[in-house]
Design an enzyme around this catalytic site. Structure first.
Site, short mmCIF file in Angstrom:
data_model
loop_
_atom_site.label_atom_id
_atom_site.label_comp_id
_atom_site.label_asym_id
_atom_site.label_seq_id
_atom_site.Cartn_x
_atom_site.Cartn_y
_atom_site.Cartn_z
N SER A 15 17.18 3.28 6.24
CA SER A 15 17.11 4.36 5.24
C SER A 15 16.31 3.97 4.00
O SER A 15 16.65 4.37 2.89
CB SER A 15 18.51 4.77 4.82
OG SER A 15 19.09 3.70 4.10
N GLY A 16 15.25 3.18 4.19
CA GLY A 16 14.31 2.98 3.08
C GLY A 16 13.39 4.19 2.99
O GLY A 16 13.68 5.25 3.58
N ALA A 18 10.60 4.82 4.41
CA ALA A 18 10.08 5.28 5.71
C ALA A 18 11.13 6.08 6.47
O ALA A 18 10.85 7.18 6.96
CB ALA A 18 9.60 4.09 6.54
N SER A 45 15.14 -2.57 0.74
CA SER A 45 13.99 -3.13 0.03
C SER A 45 13.16 -2.06 -0.67
O SER A 45 12.59 -2.32 -1.72
CB SER A 45 13.13 -3.98 0.97
OG SER A 45 12.78 -3.25 2.08
N TRP A 48 14.53 -1.47 -4.02
CA TRP A 48 14.26 -2.55 -4.96
C TRP A 48 12.79 -2.60 -5.39
O TRP A 48 12.43 -3.37 -6.28
CB TRP A 48 14.60 -3.90 -4.32
CG TRP A 48 16.05 -4.20 -4.16
CD1 TRP A 48 17.08 -3.29 -4.12
CD2 TRP A 48 16.65 -5.48 -4.00
NE1 TRP A 48 18.28 -3.94 -3.94
CE2 TRP A 48 18.04 -5.30 -3.86
CE3 TRP A 48 16.15 -6.78 -3.95
CZ2 TRP A 48 18.93 -6.35 -3.67
CZ3 TRP A 48 17.03 -7.83 -3.77
CH2 TRP A 48 18.41 -7.62 -3.64
N GLU A 117 -3.99 -1.58 -10.81
CA GLU A 117 -3.33 -2.82 -10.38
C GLU A 117 -4.32 -3.73 -9.69
O GLU A 117 -5.41 -3.29 -9.28
CB GLU A 117 -2.14 -2.50 -9.47
CG GLU A 117 -1.00 -1.87 -10.23
CD GLU A 117 0.26 -1.64 -9.42
OE1 GLU A 117 0.28 -1.96 -8.22
OE2 GLU A 117 1.23 -1.14 -10.02
N HIS A 235 5.13 -13.21 -3.08
CA HIS A 235 4.83 -12.73 -4.43
C HIS A 235 4.82 -13.93 -5.35
O HIS A 235 5.71 -14.79 -5.28
CB HIS A 235 5.88 -11.70 -4.88
CG HIS A 235 5.42 -10.89 -6.04
ND1 HIS A 235 5.37 -11.39 -7.32
CD2 HIS A 235 4.97 -9.62 -6.12
CE1 HIS A 235 4.91 -10.46 -8.14
NE2 HIS A 235 4.65 -9.37 -7.43
N ARG A 280 -3.17 -11.74 -5.21
CA ARG A 280 -1.79 -12.22 -5.16
C ARG A 280 -1.63 -13.52 -4.36
O ARG A 280 -0.90 -14.42 -4.77
CB ARG A 280 -0.95 -11.11 -4.53
CG ARG A 280 0.51 -11.31 -4.61
CD ARG A 280 1.24 -10.12 -4.08
NE ARG A 280 1.20 -8.99 -4.99
CZ ARG A 280 1.79 -7.82 -4.77
NH1 ARG A 280 2.44 -7.62 -3.64
NH2 ARG A 280 1.73 -6.86 -5.64
N HIS A 341 7.97 -11.81 0.11
CA HIS A 341 8.02 -10.50 -0.52
C HIS A 341 7.86 -9.35 0.49
O HIS A 341 8.62 -8.39 0.49
CB HIS A 341 6.90 -10.44 -1.56
CG HIS A 341 6.79 -9.18 -2.32
ND1 HIS A 341 7.85 -8.65 -3.03
CD2 HIS A 341 5.74 -8.33 -2.50
CE1 HIS A 341 7.46 -7.53 -3.62
NE2 HIS A 341 6.20 -7.31 -3.30
N GLU A 365 7.86 -1.03 6.94
CA GLU A 365 7.61 -2.48 6.99
C GLU A 365 7.94 -3.09 8.35
O GLU A 365 7.36 -4.11 8.73
CB GLU A 365 8.41 -3.16 5.88
CG GLU A 365 7.99 -4.61 5.65
CD GLU A 365 8.75 -5.28 4.51
OE1 GLU A 365 9.50 -4.58 3.79
OE2 GLU A 365 8.58 -6.50 4.33
N ARG A 376 -1.70 -7.54 2.02
CA ARG A 376 -1.49 -6.15 1.60
C ARG A 376 -1.94 -5.93 0.16
O ARG A 376 -1.63 -6.72 -0.73
CB ARG A 376 0.00 -5.79 1.72
CG ARG A 376 0.32 -4.38 1.28
CD ARG A 376 1.80 -4.10 1.42
NE ARG A 376 2.61 -4.98 0.60
CZ ARG A 376 2.90 -4.76 -0.67
NH1 ARG A 376 2.43 -3.69 -1.30
NH2 ARG A 376 3.66 -5.60 -1.34
N LEU A 382 4.87 1.44 -0.30
CA LEU A 382 5.64 2.69 -0.29
C LEU A 382 4.78 3.79 0.32
O LEU A 382 5.26 4.67 1.05
CB LEU A 382 6.08 3.07 -1.72
CG LEU A 382 7.18 2.20 -2.34
CD1 LEU A 382 7.45 2.62 -3.79
CD2 LEU A 382 8.47 2.24 -1.54
C1 SIN Z 1 4.82 -5.83 -8.08
O1 SIN Z 1 5.14 -4.91 -8.85
O2 SIN Z 1 4.39 -6.91 -8.48
C2 SIN Z 1 4.98 -5.63 -6.60
C3 SIN Z 1 4.19 -4.48 -6.15
C4 SIN Z 1 3.90 -4.51 -4.69
O3 SIN Z 1 4.40 -5.39 -3.98
O4 SIN Z 1 3.12 -3.67 -4.23
#
Ligand code: SIN
Length: 518
Positions: A15-16, A18, A45, A48, A117, A235, A280, A341, A365, A376, A382
Site C-alpha cells: 500500500s505504498g 504504487a 517507504s 517516508w 534537484e 543515499h 548522488r 535508500h 520499487e 535513479r 514516486l
Molecule cells: C532526498 O530528498 O534526498 C531523496 C529524494 C529521492 O530519493 O528521490
C-alpha cells in the site's frame, strides 16, 4: 482459523504510492479490488519519502529534457521506452493530481513551487509539505481509496505465498494476520505485487524494516525473474548514531547550501565537480572513502552558516528529528553517513507490469522495468509508482491468461512460534552487517564471494525441523531474506565492471580512483 474471502478482480499486495494508485485507478474503472498491506495503510517507504514528484508541468520544460536527465543519471543503461512512458504519462498524472486537489506546495501568489534537484536541468520537482511529499501523497491517495465502495482494504496481513494453479497461473495469495492469528486465502483474476524494495536488509537504511524483499521472494518462488539486483542506490546523507535511528536528511538540505565536512570540520568535496551536489552515487562514495580514511564512522552535514529562519521554513520537520537525537544543528554539524535508500533491481516486468508469470504483475520499487538504468534520478521514484501503478492496474484488469482453480494452500498454513523471534532478529542483524560490509557501496570479488559462502552457510544452519505442520512465520522470513540477499550478492559478483550505483573497487581503473581521492 482460515478465512476464505470473496474473490476479487484484482488483488493488490502493498500500500505504498504504487499499490494505492493502482487500487484507486482499478476501482475507478469499476473493478472489485482488494488491497492488502503488511502494516497499516499510512506506513511504508512511500510514506517516508522526502523527495518530490518530478514531472514536466510548464511550457518552458519538455519531455525530451526530463528523459535526457533520466538517461544521463541512469548512465545510459535505462530502457528507452520505459523512460518515454515515465516522462509522458508522468506529466499527465501530475496534472491530474493537481486538478484533483493534491496539496502540492505553492508560492504566496498561488502558483505551484517547482524545485530544481540534482541531475535535473529544469525546475520540475513538485513537493508537498516540504520534505514530506510521500506522506502528503499517501494520505491523499488513502482518502481517495477509502471513498471507493468496490475496494476492500485489509491491513496488518503478511502475504507469505502466491497461489498458482497447475498451469502456473497466479490466482491470489495466502496471508497471515498477526492480530487475529489467522490465515486468509484471497483469490483474484490477477494479482499485483507493490511491496517495495529490499534496502532494509542493509545495516543502515532510510526505509522502514518492512522493505525486506519479501515480495520479491514471493514472485521468484512463483517463477518470476529478478533482475538488476546489484543496483542498490545509497543515499549520501542519512543521520548517523552508533545505536540510535538512521533517517534520511534530504538532498534538498544540500540544495539549500548545507556542506559536508570531515572530522576536522573541513569541506572535503569543495573542489569536486558539482561539490556537495555532485551525482548522488559520487557523493555517497566520497563520504564512504572519507569515513575509511579518517576512521570516524560519519562525516558532518554543516548548516551553521545558513539562515535559521530559512531552514526552519523548509526543514522544520527534519531539524526537529535531529534535535530529538540531542544534536543542535545551529552549533555543530549533523553526523551523517550513507544508507541503503532505493532498490533499482526487482521483479523483471514489461511496461505493463507483467512479470511473465500468468496473472502476476508488479509495480513500483518491487518491479524492475529498466526505467532507472544503473542510477535513479532524484524524485523519479514516486513518479514511477504512479505511472507504472496505473499502467499495471489497467492491464492486469484485462488479464485473460488461461486459468484453473488455484491449488489450495491447505497444509502450508502459517503459524508463529514466538520462540524463534530472537534467532530471526539475530540472523537479520548478522545478514545486514554482512551485506553492508561486502555488498554495500563499494564491492570487490573477494568480499562478494565471502558473502555468498557466508550466506549459504547461515541459510543451511537456519533450517531446523518445524514444530508442526505448516509454514512457521520466522522460518519463512528467514528463508526469504537469505534468498534475496543471495541474489543481490550474486548479481554484484557477476558484474565485474562498475556502472552507476554498482561500484567495483577491484576494477583496475577504480583502484586508481580510490587511491587518489583523499
Ligand atoms: C532526498 O530528498 O534526498 C531523496 C529524494 C529521492 O530519493 O528521490
Amino acid at each position: 482459523m482460515t478465512t476464505d474471502n470473496a474473490h476479487s478482480d484484482l488483488l493488490i499486495i502493498g500500500s505504498g504510492a504504487a499499490g494505492l494508485y493502482a487500487a484507486d485507478r482499478a476501482a475507478a474503472d469499476g473493478a472489485r479490488v482488494t488491497l492488502v498491506t503488511a502494516d497499516q495503510l499510512a506506513s511504508g517507504s512511500s510514506y517516508w519519502s522526502q523527495g518530490g514528484i518530478a514531472a514536466v508541468t510548464t511550457a518552458d520544460d519538455d519531455f525530451a529534457s526530463h528523459a535526457a536527465d533520466t538517461r544521463a543519471a541512469g548512465r545510459g543503461y535505462c530502457k528507452d521506452e520505459a523512460v518515454t512512458v515515465l516522462v509522458r504519462e508522468g506529466a499527465a498524472i501530475a496534472n491530474d493530481l493537481i486538478e484533483r486537489g493534491m496539496p502540492f506546495d505553492r508560492h504566496e501568489s498561488g502558483s505551484l513551487q517547482r524545485g530544481l534537484e540534482g541531475g535535473h536541468s529544469h525546475h520540475r520537482v513538485l513537493h508537498a509539505l516540504g520534505v514530506q511529499t510521500g506522506k502528503a501523497l499517501v494520505d491523499f491517495l488513502i482518502a481517495q481509496v477509502r471513498e471507493r465502495a468496490n475496494l476492500t482494504v485489509i491491513e496488518n496481513a503478511f502475504a507469505y505465498r502466491l497461489l498458482t494453479d497447475a498451469s502456473g497461473h497466479c490466482g491470489g495469495a495466502m496471508l497471515y494476520r498477526w492480530q487475529h492469528g489467522d490465515n486468509l486465502t484471497l483469490t483474484a483474476n490477477a494479482t499485483v505485487l507493490a511491496t517495495g524494495g529490499y534496502s532494509a536488509l542493509f545495516a543502515r537504511s532510510t526505509n522502514p524494516h518492512t522493505s525486506a524483499g519479501d515480495g520479491l521472494a514471493l514472485a521468484a518462488n512463483a517463477g518470476a525473474t529478478l533482475s538488476d539486483m546489484a543496483f542498490v542506490q545509497f543515499h549520501p546523507t542519512a543521520f548517523y548514531s552508533a545505536s540510535g535511528p538512521c533517517f534520511l536528511l534530504s538532498e534538498a538540505l544540500r540544495g539549500a547550501g548545507a556542506t559536508l565536512v570531515d572530522a576536522h570540520g573541513r569541506r572535503f568535496l569543495a573542489d569536486r565537480d558539482g561539490a556537495e551536489l555532485a551525482p548522488r552515487d559520487v557523493v555517497a562514495r566520497a563520504i564512504f572513502q572519507q569515513i575509511e580514511y579518517q576512521e570516524q564512522p560519519f562525516v558532518g552535514l554543516d548548516l551553521r552558516h545558513l539562515d535559521p529562519a530559512h531552514l526552519t521554513a523548509g526543514f522544520d520537520y527534519l531539524l526537529k528529528q535531529v534535535a530529538t537525537q540531542g544534536v543542535d544543528s545551529t552549533r555543530e554539524p549533523i553526523p551523517v553517513a550513507p544508507a541503503a535508500h532505493y532498490c533499482i533491481g526487482g521483479v523483471a516486468t514489461d511496461l505493463d507490469g507483467h512479470t511473465g508469470v500468468p496473472g502476476l504483475y508488479a509495480c513500483g520499487e518491487v518491479a524492475a522495468t529498466g526505467v532507472h538504468g544503473a542510477n535513479r534520478l532524484a524524485s523519479n521514484s514516486l513518479l514511477e509508482c504512479l505511472v507504472f501503478g496505473q499502467r499495471t492496474a489497467r492491464h492486469a484488469l484485462h488479464d485473460r491468461s488461461p486459468r484453473q482453480r488455484p491449488t489450495p494452500g491447505n497444509g502450508c498454513m502459517m503459524y508463529v512460534d514466538s520462540g524463534r523471534a530472537r534467532d530471526f532478529i539475530a540472523r537479520r542483524r548478522d545478514l545486514a552487517d554482512l551485506l553492508t560490509a561486502q555488498a554495500g557501496l563499494v564491492r570487490d570479488a573477494d568480499g562478494l564471494q565471502y558473502a555468498l559462502d557466508a550466506l549459504d552457510q547461515a541459510s543451511s544452519e537456519s533450517q531446523t525441523k518445524p514444530v508442526r505442520t505448516g509454514t512457521e512465520y520466522y522460518d519463512c522470513r528467514t528463508r526469504y531474506m537469505y534468498q534475496i540477499a543471495r541474489t543481490v550478492v550474486s548479481s554484484a559478483l557477476h558484474r565485474p565492471t562498475s556502472i552507476g550505483v554498482h561500484y567495483r573497487r577491484d576494477e583496475p581503473a577504480n583502484n586508481r580512483h580510490v587511491d587518489t581521492t583523499i
